[in-house]
Design a protein around this motif. Structure first.
Motif, PDB file in Angstrom:
ATOM      1  N   TRP A  34       0.828  -1.212   0.000  1.00 43.53           N
ATOM      2  CA  TRP A  34       0.000   0.000   0.000  1.00 43.53           C
ATOM      3  C   TRP A  34       0.860   1.259   0.000  1.00 43.53           C
ATOM      4  O   TRP A  34       0.556   2.242  -0.666  1.00 43.53           O
ATOM      5  N   SER A  35       1.954   1.224   0.760  1.00 36.56           N
ATOM      6  CA  SER A  35       2.801   2.415   0.876  1.00 36.56           C
ATOM      7  C   SER A  35       3.397   2.810  -0.468  1.00 36.56           C
ATOM      8  O   SER A  35       3.638   3.992  -0.729  1.00 36.56           O
ATOM      9  N   HIS A  77     -10.701   5.666  -0.638  1.00 38.59           N
ATOM     10  CA  HIS A  77     -10.520   5.821   0.803  1.00 38.59           C
ATOM     11  C   HIS A  77     -11.608   6.704   1.409  1.00 38.59           C
ATOM     12  O   HIS A  77     -12.032   6.476   2.548  1.00 38.59           O
ATOM     13  N   LYS A 145       0.157   5.243   5.051  1.00 39.95           N
ATOM     14  CA  LYS A 145      -0.282   3.958   4.495  1.00 39.95           C
ATOM     15  C   LYS A 145       0.557   2.821   5.072  1.00 39.95           C
ATOM     16  O   LYS A 145       0.039   1.736   5.345  1.00 39.95           O
ATOM     17  N   PHE A 230      -6.374   5.302   7.281  1.00 40.21           N
ATOM     18  CA  PHE A 230      -5.345   6.046   6.543  1.00 40.21           C
ATOM     19  C   PHE A 230      -5.653   7.535   6.509  1.00 40.21           C
ATOM     20  O   PHE A 230      -4.791   8.366   6.824  1.00 40.21           O
TER      21      PHE A 230
END
Length: 249
Positions: A34-35, A77, A145, A230
């Motif tokens: 995710w990062s 998100h 993240k 997040f």
């Protein structure tokens, strides 16, 4: 590379699926990478802010940067944040909270939550020295993240697989994936001013509180909870950076 590509496909609407087909199994590991999607979304936000701030007022550049991420991610998100507020605002127990969060209709708590989130985000980013903002957009996106990916370590999935909106149950990271996630989340910090390193514990503490709340109410997490975690953690980091930025002027 398949896992990183899967993360780009899953977390954005950009046509990465045209580059190469990715096995379905890879999508169970997207949270571990995710990062790295933060490099893409945060980087595009940073470039957008920098370019527009050269010709238009900073507040307009902030709005443009926030908007471009909405377009890139398809408000993925933000949808989770709205469902999170609806569920925890209107639900009284685990079952009612999960039922409300799965409802495709947005409620009062979700609308108010999104309005407050964007009002705060706009004001905070507009208050920061614009020379720092591009690096902040990149670093906060990736770092938060990375922090929130640890929800897989701390909590089980709260639904059955067939009840998942995305029809995907994320796999818990192994140590190789944890290392990759850390690289994705921590490496961009080399671009951030050392003065702001003091703010790094803030999103971590906020994340710890959120996962405690999720454990108490749901006994686990959902995809909506990942997105909400997040955005809330990122907002808390913007908040702390705005405070530090004001102190060092």
């Amino acid at each position: 590379m398949n896992q990183i590509l899967a993360a780009f496909i899953f977390f954005t609407r950009l046509p990465f699926w045209k580059i190469k087909s990715v096995p379905d199994e890879c999508f169970k590991h997207v949270v571990s990478y995710w990062s790295f999607s933060g490099w893409l979304t945060g980087g595009i936000m940073a470039i957008c802010f920098w370019g527009i701030s050269q010709i238009l007022p900073v507040p307009i550049a902030v709005i443009a940067a926030l908007t471009v991420r909405l377009l890139i991610t398809g408000a993925l998100h933000e949808d989770g944040l709205a469902d999170f507020f609806d569920g925890f605002g209107g639900g009284r127990d685990r079952e009612s909270t999960l039922r409300i969060m799965k409802d495709s209709h947005i409620g009062t708590y979700g609308v108010l939550g999104l309005i407050i989130y964007y009002l705060l985000g706009y004001q905070l980013l507009s208050s920061i020295n614009p020379s720092y903002t591009p690096f902040i957009l990149l670093c906060c996106d990736s770092f938060c993240k990375f922090v929130c990916s640890h929800i897989l370590w701390l909590l089980p999935y709260a639904r059955k697989e067939e009840e998942s909106k995305a029809k995907v149950i994320y796999s818990r990271q192994n140590y190789k994936e944890e290392t990759a996630s850390a690289i994705g989340g921590l490496l961009p910090l080399v671009f951030m001013s050392h003065s702001f390193f003091i703010t790094l514990p803030v999103p971590i503490l906020v994340f710890i509180y959120i996962q405690h709340l999720l454990r108490k109410r749901l006994g686990g997490y959902t995809g909506d909870c990942c997105g909400a975690s997040f955005l809330i953690c990122e907002l808390s980091m913007w908040f702390s950076i705005a405070i530090v930025s004001g102190l060092i002027r």
